[in-house]
Enzyme design. Structure first.
Site, mmCIF file in Angstrom:
data_model
loop_
_atom_site.group_PDB
_atom_site.id
_atom_site.type_symbol
_atom_site.label_atom_id
_atom_site.label_comp_id
_atom_site.label_asym_id
_atom_site.label_seq_id
_atom_site.Cartn_x
_atom_site.Cartn_y
_atom_site.Cartn_z
ATOM 1 N N PRO A 87 29.493 -0.210 -15.226
ATOM 2 C CA PRO A 87 28.910 -0.560 -16.541
ATOM 3 C C PRO A 87 27.584 -1.124 -16.569
ATOM 4 O O PRO A 87 26.963 -1.297 -17.718
ATOM 5 C CB PRO A 87 29.904 -1.656 -17.077
ATOM 6 C CG PRO A 87 31.209 -1.352 -16.232
ATOM 7 C CD PRO A 87 30.784 -1.148 -14.904
ATOM 8 N N GLU A 115 36.366 -6.285 -9.179
ATOM 9 C CA GLU A 115 34.949 -6.643 -9.787
ATOM 10 C C GLU A 115 34.021 -6.189 -9.373
ATOM 11 O O GLU A 115 32.739 -6.457 -9.831
ATOM 12 C CB GLU A 115 34.914 -8.328 -9.421
ATOM 13 C CG GLU A 115 35.983 -9.257 -9.996
ATOM 14 C CD GLU A 115 36.068 -8.969 -11.393
ATOM 15 O OE1 GLU A 115 35.092 -9.139 -12.426
ATOM 16 O OE2 GLU A 115 37.242 -8.714 -11.988
ATOM 17 N N ARG A 153 29.429 22.323 -14.361
ATOM 18 C CA ARG A 153 29.308 23.133 -15.380
ATOM 19 C C ARG A 153 27.878 23.932 -15.491
ATOM 20 O O ARG A 153 27.617 24.928 -15.973
ATOM 21 C CB ARG A 153 29.862 22.734 -16.552
ATOM 22 C CG ARG A 153 28.911 21.746 -17.383
ATOM 23 C CD ARG A 153 29.593 20.841 -18.510
ATOM 24 N NE ARG A 153 29.706 22.279 -19.570
ATOM 25 C CZ ARG A 153 28.644 22.082 -20.499
ATOM 26 N NH1 ARG A 153 27.532 21.565 -20.309
ATOM 27 N NH2 ARG A 153 28.843 23.126 -21.417
ATOM 28 N N ASP A 168 24.479 23.292 -26.490
ATOM 29 C CA ASP A 168 25.128 22.115 -26.442
ATOM 30 C C ASP A 168 24.472 20.817 -27.058
ATOM 31 O O ASP A 168 23.439 20.957 -27.349
ATOM 32 C CB ASP A 168 25.841 21.813 -24.964
ATOM 33 C CG ASP A 168 26.628 22.812 -24.192
ATOM 34 O OD1 ASP A 168 27.169 23.426 -25.004
ATOM 35 O OD2 ASP A 168 26.518 22.660 -23.034
#
Length: 231
Positions: A87, A115, A153, A168
């Site tokens: 994150p 953690e 992809r 896209d």
């Protein structure tokens, strides 16, 4: 292209790698995926990969030695990135996926747990920290699979119609336009008449306008960035 995934749970990838376009791409040799478990590089009889953090605190931290050993056991291809999914990383963008697909021979992806990992792994082993969003998951395997799918992809031969990749969402900095298929009327809801007109110029203009409107309404920060790039 070679993908090396450093994971405590190799079985997590069993089903996804046998499904859909990913399975077909791997079967055709467009890419290869190698799963490496850091537990295999521990030296204690319990195969311990985590320990308590220095300074105290809640939770455990992944130890540096098994992660370094796992990565150092891999072959080194000419152009590679070692990605840690966290994150705290840089937000993942479509541009990242295109850059890796076009420029890299090897992606090594570290899946964190608990953690996180010892900071020395980030400072001296990892080349990029990547986040898939402002939220926390139980494991790094989910964002690793996201990166794997997103890059795979884009590799030549994976998608049957390569031109579709450039239509896209995010390819031009905008969200995608609405899509419709048969029947032309369903439960009283009709397809926009312009899509039935056969006028490709008008259809293209309508789709572009829809992209701009949708992006402005749903992702104003993305719209502002697009405006700055397309004054």
């Amino acid at each position: 292209m070679r993908f090396d995934i450093i994971t405590l749970f190799p079985e997590f990838f069993s089903s996804p790698l046998k499904t859909g376009l990913m399975a077909k791409a791997l079967a055709r040799g467009i890419a290869s995926v190698v799963l490496t478990n850091p537990r295999d590089f521990t030296e204690d009889r319990h195969h311990k990969v985590d320990d308590e953090p220095y300074g105290g605190g809640v939770g455990m931290v992944m130890k540096p030695a098994p992660l370094f050993a796992a990565v150092e056991s891999l072959p080194v291809l000419p152009r590679r990135e070692i990605i840690y999914v966290t994150p705290q990383g840089q937000p993942l963008r479509q541009q990242h996926l295109w850059q890796w697909a076009r420029e890299c021979h090897q992606l090594v992806i570290l899946c964190g747990h608990y953690e996180g990992v010892d900071e020395r792994v980030i400072e001296h082993l990892v080349t990029q920290e990547i986040s898939i969003g402002d939220f926390v998951l139980t494991c790094g395997e989910i964002p690793a699979l996201t990166i794997l799918n997103g890059v795979l992809r884009l590799l030549p031969g994976t998608v049957g119609k390569p031109e579709s990749l450039h239509q896209d969402s995010f390819e031009e900095g905008l969200l995608d336009y609405p899509h419709y298929t048969r029947p032309a009327e369903f439960r009283g809801w009709s397809v926009p008449p312009v899509l039935l007109s056969g006028d490709h110029g008008k259809i293209a203009a309508w789709r572009k306008a829809q992209q701009i409107q949708r992006t402005q309404q749903r992702r104003p920060e993305l719209y502002q960035r697009w405006l700055a790039e397309h004054p």
